[in-house]
Design an enzyme around this catalytic site. Structure first.
Site, PDB file in Angstrom:
ATOM      1  N   LYS A  79       0.860  -1.190   0.000  1.00 34.84           N
ATOM      2  CA  LYS A  79       0.000   0.000   0.000  1.00 34.84           C
ATOM      3  C   LYS A  79       0.887   1.227   0.000  1.00 34.84           C
ATOM      4  CE  LYS A  79      -4.477   0.850   0.374  1.00 34.84           C
ATOM      5  NZ  LYS A  79      -5.568   0.033  -0.138  1.00 34.84           N
ATOM      6  N   VAL A 183     -20.988   0.554  -5.859  1.00 36.38           N
ATOM      7  CA  VAL A 183     -21.213  -0.890  -5.710  1.00 36.38           C
ATOM      8  C   VAL A 183     -22.672  -1.182  -5.363  1.00 36.38           C
ATOM      9  CG1 VAL A 183     -20.518  -2.986  -4.516  1.00 36.38           C
ATOM     10  CG2 VAL A 183     -18.824  -1.209  -4.946  1.00 36.38           C
TER      11      VAL A 183
END
Ligand code: NAD
Length: 372
Positions: A79, A183
């Site tokens: 990350k 989503v």
């Protein structure tokens, strides 16, 4: 920072990227590369201090190792966090400078979008490095991953429904969806097509209006979604929404949704389990988007992304098996699923790498001998 924190969390490498001329302060954390290069998004956030940024990078990169492993991908976990305000501090030069740092890692780390980052920022990084993914379709990328995430959530939901109600579809079931964003909206579309009754909410009135007009679904106020009498609750908005305040309110038998970090703490997973609610661990069920961007690196094919995302159904079935065999709540069983793969596939890859390097060395020696 000292090495103890890396030892405790199992990280391989942490890189501090500093370019004061363009205002870049970023931290790249590589957690694990046993299964393949570390893959994980770039997050831009106005962290209170450097320590908070480091801790976030460490926590999120570790999460990516587990998510990739559980999804069956040949990627590790990494990350990058940029310390800055995404509304004020973005510039072409900042993202190109970060791209240059990523390029120096020669493919050991690959990044894409996360909180505070959009496809334009990735395009700037792409000018300096090939090791980015989640590009727009116009640039040969896979585009918005949300539809694949929603498709994966439906597959995971099917595994839950089969386990809890013994039925192989969602037809006739009531599903409460929290959040009608990228989503949630797509999930409602899939659920209504499959014959489920949807009750939904969103904090944004416009999103509610669009969904209601398109799908003719029932809407409740955001704070009433936990009270809805339903078969399945699908959190698709925020993290931390499963906690001691909300869990006692739930009237569902299954929780399966897209949101990241749904459990406020691990104890909330235990609480759900005790209440007899089957929980689909978030990082297993919401991996469709990750699968989508991972495939972009191999040459994107939507059909292949769909096939791999369909596996979320089997990954959840295996999670529930481990949960039963080892008498663990599903959120812990998911960690075991990931660790099992890291261990077993990791062993194969390690021996494979050894063989490969042996071959390379043998060839090198043969070349040297020829030269002499
Ligand atoms: P989004 O920002 O498009 O949608 C989130 C929606 O939730 C918004 O419409 C927002 O108005 C609504 N919302 C915010 N607070 C709310 C509240 N208190 N009650 C009801 N609604 C509320 O985000 P998204 O891309 O749809 O992602 C949804 C969740 O799924 C996030 O937790 C994200 O981290 C996770 N996720 C997304 C993907 C992806 O491919 N987009 C992949 C994996 C995980």
């Amino acid at each position: 920072m000292d090495f103890k924190i890396l030892e405790t969390m199992g990280h391989e490498e942490v890189v501090f990227c500093h370019n004061p001329a363009v205002g870049l302060k970023a931290i790249i954390a590589i957690h694990n590369t046993i299964l393949g290069p570390a893959l994980g998004g770039t997050r831009m956030w106005a962290y209170k201090n450097d320590q908070d940024a480091l801790e976030d990078a460490l926590r999120l990169s570790r999460g990516m190792t587990y998510k990739s492993a559980a999804a069956g991908l040949n990627f590790g976990g990494g990350k990058v966090v940029i310390i800055g305000d995404s509304k004020k501090d973005k510039s072409e030069s900042l993202f190109r400078a970060l791209g240059a740092f990523i390029e120096r890692m020669k493919g050991q780390f690959i990044t894409g979008e996360d909180v505070g980052i959009d496809v334009n920022d990735i395009e700037f990084m792409f000018m300096e490095t090939d090791y980015v993914t989640g590009l727009s379709k116009a640039h040969g990328g896979s585009g918005d991953p949300s539809p694949m995430t929603a498709y994966g959530v439906l597959q995971g939901m099917l595994a839950c429904v089969e386990k809890k109600f013994g039925q192989k579809n969602v037809n006739g079931l009531t599903v409460a969806v929290q959040g009608l964003g990228h989503v949630g909206f797509r999930l409602v579309e899939l659920l209504t097509k499959e014959g489920a009754k949807v009750i939904a909410c969103d904090a944004d009135e416009k999103s509610v209006q669009i969904a209601q007009e398109k799908f003719k679904i029932q809407i409740v106020a955001p704070d009433k979604i936990y009270d809805v009498k339903c078969d399945v609750f699908a959190p698709c908005a925020l993290g931390g929404i499963l906690n001691p305040k909300t869990i006692p309110l739930l009237k569902c038998k299954v929780v399966s949704g897209a949101a990241n970090n749904q459990l406020r703490t691990d104890l909330d997973g235990e609480l759900l389990n005790k209440k007899g609610i089957l929980y689909a661990p978030d990082y297993v069920i919401n991996a469709g988007g990750l699968i989508n961007v991972a495939l972009e690196l191999e040459g994107y094919s939507e059909d292949r992304a769909r096939l791999l995302t369909r596996n979320i159904y089997y990954n959840l079935k295996r999670t529930f098996e481990i949960s039963e065999e080892q008498k663990l709540p599903p959120h812990i069983a998911a960690d075991r699923l990931a660790e099992e793969r890291l261990d077993k596939v990791g062993r194969i890859r390690r021996s494979h790498f050894l063989d490969k390097s042996k071959i390379r060395r043998t060839n090198f020696l043969a070349e040297k001998k020829k030269a002499v």
